[in-house]
Design a protein around this motif. Structure first.
Motif, PDB file in Angstrom:
ATOM      1  N   ASP A 294      64.716  -3.459 -65.717  1.00  0.00           N
ATOM      2  CA  ASP A 294      63.747  -4.090 -66.291  1.00  0.00           C
ATOM      3  C   ASP A 294      64.326  -5.675 -66.199  1.00  0.00           C
ATOM      4  O   ASP A 294      65.542  -5.799 -66.446  1.00  0.00           O
ATOM      5  N   LEU A 295      63.757  -6.366 -65.428  1.00  0.00           N
ATOM      6  CA  LEU A 295      64.109  -7.798 -65.043  1.00  0.00           C
ATOM      7  C   LEU A 295      63.349  -8.909 -65.839  1.00  0.00           C
ATOM      8  O   LEU A 295      62.008  -8.657 -65.968  1.00  0.00           O
ATOM      9  N   THR A 296      64.120  -9.775 -66.223  1.00  0.00           N
ATOM     10  CA  THR A 296      63.286 -10.857 -67.051  1.00  0.00           C
ATOM     11  C   THR A 296      63.813 -12.035 -66.427  1.00  0.00           C
ATOM     12  O   THR A 296      64.874 -12.463 -66.117  1.00  0.00           O
ATOM     13  N   VAL A 297      62.655 -12.767 -65.739  1.00  0.00           N
ATOM     14  CA  VAL A 297      62.846 -14.177 -65.053  1.00  0.00           C
ATOM     15  C   VAL A 297      62.271 -15.223 -65.755  1.00  0.00           C
ATOM     16  O   VAL A 297      61.135 -15.161 -66.173  1.00  0.00           O
TER      17      VAL A 297
ATOM     18  N   GLN B  78      64.683 -18.010 -62.616  1.00  0.00           N
ATOM     19  CA  GLN B  78      65.977 -17.856 -62.870  1.00  0.00           C
ATOM     20  C   GLN B  78      66.125 -16.157 -63.477  1.00  0.00           C
ATOM     21  O   GLN B  78      65.389 -16.137 -64.177  1.00  0.00           O
ATOM     22  N   LEU B  79      67.046 -15.414 -62.906  1.00  0.00           N
ATOM     23  CA  LEU B  79      67.255 -14.101 -63.499  1.00  0.00           C
ATOM     24  C   LEU B  79      67.952 -14.209 -64.875  1.00  0.00           C
ATOM     25  O   LEU B  79      69.289 -14.519 -64.673  1.00  0.00           O
ATOM     26  N   ARG B  80      67.274 -13.907 -65.843  1.00  0.00           N
ATOM     27  CA  ARG B  80      68.181 -14.198 -67.369  1.00  0.00           C
ATOM     28  C   ARG B  80      68.290 -12.676 -67.691  1.00  0.00           C
ATOM     29  O   ARG B  80      69.296 -12.755 -68.630  1.00  0.00           O
ATOM     30  N   GLU B  81      67.882 -11.748 -67.288  1.00  0.00           N
ATOM     31  CA  GLU B  81      68.179 -10.422 -67.929  1.00  0.00           C
ATOM     32  C   GLU B  81      67.871  -9.409 -66.862  1.00  0.00           C
ATOM     33  O   GLU B  81      66.787  -9.241 -66.108  1.00  0.00           O
ATOM     34  N   CYS B  82      68.915  -8.249 -66.709  1.00  0.00           N
ATOM     35  CA  CYS B  82      68.697  -7.167 -65.786  1.00  0.00           C
ATOM     36  C   CYS B  82      69.227  -5.823 -66.667  1.00  0.00           C
ATOM     37  O   CYS B  82      70.337  -5.673 -66.969  1.00  0.00           O
TER      38      CYS B  82
END
Length: 457
Positions: free
Chosen positions: A228-231, A235-239
């Motif tokens: 689960d990626l949060t962009v 910018q990649l904020r969470e992986c």
């Protein structure tokens, strides 16, 4: 603007279709998300040790990948080497997904069936560059008609592409193995995420090296990878990475699952059984079956001598032989390797092989194309090794005399015979071991002369 993405990945299925029902339930369950969903396969999905993969040259695997809703896939060595070039060239004709491979070329050009890389744009506008490379078995890909490139050199070229540099995320679909993946993570911070395979490693909760995330989900459909990626603002904020055991979705292997699994095997054998090979006139003993395989290998590779092991042979042959019988008897993803050796070099090889074989005899052997159980005993074709001496045509071999020696390629790749690994070998394509035996039996049938081969046990 915040963008949320979910990537589901399958690693090294190797045609373990018995895992497919629970894998399908896992994919269906994890697909129920508000995140933008991307499904990928990391290669080595195809393995001709399963009769239905063998009968369809992997096209059944592609049909199941379509059913899972795969979006992108790369290839492993089981596609690139385990399939003949003509088979790989048509493998994805019915695919509803896009294959990607950046370090494989066909006469200097990109294969028609794959893109070298791909830029995906989400609904929210995030640009993801998908790169993909397979392990560079240089000496094996070449005789199969492909040129495999250094993945690190190709990675540098791809990272320099303007469209890749313009992407918000770089995701590598890697069939390179854990060592390559870790090296890339340590060296190329531009790569945000590496989804790894090939070495069947498992990162249950992912791994972070410098600024690069690594994910891996074992093999055979035992796990499903979920990322689960949060962009935010590009910018990649969470992986968040997790590998989920698919046995969680095993409904006590209900009746429908058992019927499905059995039906796939039966259908594979049914199709293969339609291809008649030979009538041997009677059921052969195990020793006679070994002799047929030895003779077939020598004759069909135009070689003088061979060394094999009885663990390769899983079933005796006859009286009728079909491709289904040969698939059961010789299920391995193996081809042959030819060496030209002197009598002295042959003696050194035999000393090592016969010594190590005593240790390997009852060992469970895994990988390198071997799909049997234990190594078994060493057997020789057209010569004998006794009391430290080599006997060929009834005489002791001269140390300077030259011979063509053919072996299964496993001996060349595996670590347990270093003397063989040191030699120059010619890898023989396109036929798998069982396909060589089929060619021989079609020519000889019931007339095979078991006296030609001396099997030294």
């Amino acid at each position: 603007m915040k963008d949320t993405i979910r990537i589901l990945h399958i690693n090294d299925l190797h045609s373990h279709f018995e895992q497919y029902p629970q894998l399908k339930r896992a994919v269906d369950d994890l697909s129920q998300t508000d995140r933008e969903l991307i499904k990928v396969d990391l290669g080595d999905n195809v393995d001709k040790s399963h009769p239905l993969s063998d009968a369809t040259a992997g096209r059944f695997n592609v049909a199941l990948m379509n059913e899972l809703g795969i979006d992108y896939a790369t290839i492993g060595n089981n596609e690139g080497i385990g399939l003949a070039k003509a088979e790989l060239d048509c493998l994805y004709e019915q695919a509803n997904f896009q294959p990607i491979i950046g370090n494989l070329k066909d006469k200097g050009r990109q294969p028609d069936w794959a893109k070298p890389y791909l830029i995906y744009q989400t609904k929210a506008g995030t640009k993801i560059a998908f790169l993909a490379y397979t392990f560079p078995y240089y000496v094996t890909y070449a005789p199969n008609g492909w040129k495999v490139l250094n993945p690190l050199t190709q990675l540098e070229e791809d990272l320099a592409r303007p469209e890749v540099q313009d992407s918000d995320l770089v995701v590598l679909l890697s069939h390179l193995g854990i060592r390559y993946d870790e090296q890339i993570a340590e060296t190329y911070p531009q790569v945000n995420l590496i989804i790894g395979s090939h070495t069947h490693h498992l990162f249950e909760e992912g791994k972070l090296i410098n600024e690069t995330y690594l994910a891996a989900a074992d093999r055979y459909g035992y796990y499903i990878g979920c990322i689960d990626l949060t962009v935010e603002d590009g910018q990649l904020r969470e992986c968040q990475i997790v590998a989920i055991p698919t046995k969680t979705y095993l409904l006590d292997l209900d009746k429908e699952d058992r019927v499905f699994i059995q039906a796939m095997r039966e259908e594979g054998y049914r199709r293969l059984a339609q291809e008649k090979v030979a009538d041997l006139g009677r059921k052969l003993s195990f020793d006679e079956t070994c002799q047929v395989v030895l003779e077939a290998v020598c004759q069909e590779t135009d070689s003088q001598l061979t060394v094999l092991n009885t663990g390769l042979i899983m079933k005796t042959l006859g009286p009728q032989v079909t491709m289904a019988d040969l698939q059961e008897a010789l299920p391995h993803q193996m081809r042959m390797a030819r060496l030209v050796v002197t009598g002295q070099e042959l003696k050194e090889i035999c000393q090592e092989v016969f010594t190590k074989a005593e240790l390997l005899r009852n060992q469970t052997i895994k990988g390198m194309g071997f799909r049997g159980k234990t190594f078994g005993q060493v057997i020789t074709g057209n010569f004998a090794y006794k009391n430290g001496n080599l006997l060929y045509n009834g005489r002791v071999v001269d140390s300077h005399e030259k011979f063509s020696l053919v072996l299964v390629d496993q001996y060349y790749y595996a670590a347990y015979f270093p003397t063989i690994k040191e030699k120059d070998a010619t890898l023989l394509f396109p036929d798998l071991l069982r396909e060589l035996v089929a060619k021989y039996l079609r020519k000889n049938g019931a007339n095979w002369d078991k006296s030609i081969i001396t099997a030294s046990r």
